[in-house]
Each structure stands twice: as structure tokens, then as C-alpha cells.
Design a protein around this motif. Sequence first.
Motif, PDB file in Angstrom:
ATOM      1  N   GLY A   8      -1.325   3.880 -11.240  1.00 26.63           N
ATOM      2  CA  GLY A   8      -2.348   2.865 -11.070  1.00 26.63           C
ATOM      3  C   GLY A   8      -3.592   3.470 -10.439  1.00 26.63           C
ATOM      4  O   GLY A   8      -3.649   4.671 -10.165  1.00 26.63           O
ATOM      5  N   PRO A   9      -4.632   2.672 -10.191  1.00 28.67           N
ATOM      6  CA  PRO A   9      -5.853   3.196  -9.581  1.00 28.67           C
ATOM      7  C   PRO A   9      -5.595   3.698  -8.165  1.00 28.67           C
ATOM      8  O   PRO A   9      -4.850   3.086  -7.399  1.00 28.67           O
ATOM      9  N   LEU A  10      -6.208   4.830  -7.827  1.00 27.52           N
ATOM     10  CA  LEU A  10      -6.115   5.419  -6.497  1.00 27.52           C
ATOM     11  C   LEU A  10      -7.501   5.423  -5.861  1.00 27.52           C
ATOM     12  O   LEU A  10      -8.503   5.552  -6.557  1.00 27.52           O
ATOM     13  N   SER A  66       0.833  -1.204   0.000  1.00 30.05           N
ATOM     14  CA  SER A  66       0.000   0.000   0.000  1.00 30.05           C
ATOM     15  C   SER A  66       0.870   1.256   0.000  1.00 30.05           C
ATOM     16  O   SER A  66       2.042   1.221   0.370  1.00 30.05           O
ATOM     17  N   PHE A  67       0.283   2.366  -0.417  1.00 29.14           N
ATOM     18  CA  PHE A  67       0.945   3.668  -0.311  1.00 29.14           C
ATOM     19  C   PHE A  67      -0.133   4.733  -0.153  1.00 29.14           C
ATOM     20  O   PHE A  67      -1.288   4.541  -0.533  1.00 29.14           O
ATOM     21  N   CYS A  68       0.241   5.870   0.435  1.00 30.02           N
ATOM     22  CA  CYS A  68      -0.684   6.986   0.617  1.00 30.02           C
ATOM     23  C   CYS A  68      -0.603   7.904  -0.588  1.00 30.02           C
ATOM     24  O   CYS A  68       0.446   8.038  -1.215  1.00 30.02           O
ATOM     25  N   ALA A  69      -1.710   8.552  -0.918  1.00 27.79           N
ATOM     26  CA  ALA A  69      -1.765   9.379  -2.120  1.00 27.79           C
ATOM     27  C   ALA A  69      -2.637  10.600  -1.867  1.00 27.79           C
ATOM     28  O   ALA A  69      -3.269  10.732  -0.809  1.00 27.79           O
ATOM     29  N   GLY A  70      -2.668  11.485  -2.862  1.00 28.85           N
ATOM     30  CA  GLY A  70      -3.545  12.644  -2.800  1.00 28.85           C
ATOM     31  C   GLY A  70      -3.289  13.509  -1.594  1.00 28.85           C
ATOM     32  O   GLY A  70      -2.154  13.905  -1.319  1.00 28.85           O
ATOM     33  N   SER A  71      -4.348  13.793  -0.836  1.00 23.22           N
ATOM     34  CA  SER A  71      -4.245  14.674   0.330  1.00 23.22           C
ATOM     35  C   SER A  71      -3.689  13.976   1.561  1.00 23.22           C
ATOM     36  O   SER A  71      -3.452  14.610   2.588  1.00 23.22           O
ATOM     37  N   THR A 119     -10.568   7.794  -7.253  1.00 24.31           N
ATOM     38  CA  THR A 119     -10.084   9.140  -7.551  1.00 24.31           C
ATOM     39  C   THR A 119      -9.217   9.179  -8.798  1.00 24.31           C
ATOM     40  O   THR A 119      -8.838  10.237  -9.255  1.00 24.31           O
ATOM     41  N   GLN A 120      -8.874   8.005  -9.315  1.00 17.62           N
ATOM     42  CA  GLN A 120      -8.195   7.946 -10.612  1.00 17.62           C
ATOM     43  C   GLN A 120      -8.829   6.815 -11.389  1.00 17.62           C
ATOM     44  O   GLN A 120      -9.101   5.747 -10.834  1.00 17.62           O
ATOM     45  N   ALA A 121      -9.094   7.032 -12.654  1.00 15.51           N
ATOM     46  CA  ALA A 121      -9.854   6.076 -13.441  1.00 15.51           C
ATOM     47  C   ALA A 121      -9.287   4.676 -13.312  1.00 15.51           C
ATOM     48  O   ALA A 121      -8.091   4.439 -13.436  1.00 15.51           O
TER      49      ALA A 121
END
Length: 270
Positions: A192-194, A62-67, A121-123
Motif C-alpha cells: 500500500g502507500p508509504l 499503523s506500521f513502520c517502513a523503510g529506514s 515514498t511509494q506511488a
Amino acid sequence: MMSSSTRSRPARPLATALLAGAAALALLASGGTAQAHNGNGWNWGQGQQWGQSGSKTSTLHSFCAGSTPACTDNGINTPTTTNPPEFGFWASGGPTSGDLILAFLTPETTPPSAAPTIGITQAAKGTPSSITTTLAKPFAWTRRDLASYLGYTPAHPNNPIGAFKSVSGGYDVYVADLGSQTLQSQAQATNGPLFSLSAALPEYSYAVAFLASTPLSNCQSGTAYGATANSGALYIDGKPSTPVPEPGSLALLGTALAVLGLAARRKRRA
């Protein structure tokens, strides 16, 4: 003196070694990838393994993304205090495609807590903009490994319950099948997908993923699952975020407090 039968016996170990060497040279010359058997499956490239059903699987992280501020694998899990988080998964040896399944582990409650809704949040290929998870089992996960509990076998790794924080009553597990997706390598993870969640998870929850691979061996059948590294499970180490009141709400609160103060003053005078 040697007998004729002894003199004519072929040197089998030497012949076998020569044949194996010739096969390896031919494979390298053709640009192929060497395989090595590990006793449980076939290793295939960096970070990928052939499961018992002959399918190529990848370990997920896993990884954190966006805000959500960057979160780091600390060797035990991948913690974040942002709740709800924005996150994704990358695959060892990626890009790797397969049927992507997200699983959320929440400390057991009676009745179980509300099923989280995932926002994309990402296609993501073939996936609607949001999807509601479902409770995997009517009873909590309390023993053995997660793959067996969910019926995703064979899986690598299998995520024993001892790898997660010990909580009273075990975990309720919610799953969502996102269909065929492609997870990227670590360097390209955000391509990749988020995912985001429409509501916070209970404190001490986890988010993990499984990537189902179809068989790649002509003599094997079934499906094998790439699973999340134990230390790569996203750990929600924070209470649900408290929303900041809007200015209008603050004004209403101030008016209400003023009215209450005036009423109390009048009561004292009486």
C-alpha cells in the motif's frame, strides 16, 4: 374442547424459524456471505463493520517502513523513536479502498507548530509526490473523540481523547486528504502507500488515518469512516532527530575553535 379458532391458529414462531433457515441455506448455497446485526451496524466479514450510514468500514493500523525500524502495537499505541518516521497503514479485512485522510496530532502550542509536509515514498493513486497538511481547526482538540472533532462521523473506532497521552492544552490536528487509495491487509501492508515527513514532528505526536467509504446499502445514504485502532496509532516517542554534521561543516567548526583559542591565548599574554 378446543375451539375452531384455536385449532386453526398458525404456528408462527415455527414458520418464522423455518423461513429464516431456508433463507440462510439459500445464501450459503449461492456463495454469499452471512450478515449479523450487532445493534449499531452490520458486521461484514473479518475486521469490517457496516456503520450507521450503511457503509462498510475497516479498522486501520499503523506500521513502520523503510529506514524506520519495525514498531509494534503494544496494546496502548504503536511507538517509534525515529523522528521523522517512515510509515504506512493497513486495513483489517483488506485490501480496502476509499478516500484516505491522514491526521497528525501535535501537542498544542501558540501559535500552532508548522504544518508537516507528507512525502509519498511509494506511488499512491492520484496523489502528488508531496502534500502539505492543513490545520483542521483554529482551536485544539481537548475533549470527546477525534472523529467528532474533525466531523468524520460515523466512524469506527471513534478515538476518544483518553486513549492518547495527556498533554497540556490538548492537540493541534493537521490533516491531508490523499484521495482514493487502497490499503492492504497486514500481510501485504507494504504494497500500500508509504509515507515520510519532510521534517520531524514535535515529541509526543501521533499519526492516525481515516478511510472514508461510500454507502453500499440501497436504503442508506451518507459516508462512514474506518478509523485507526487506538493501539494502532503511530506514537512519536522521540525528540526530533539531530542531523549529523557533514565533514565540511566539521572542518569549519574546527577552524573556528582554533581561531578562538588563539585569540584567547593572545589576550592572556597581553
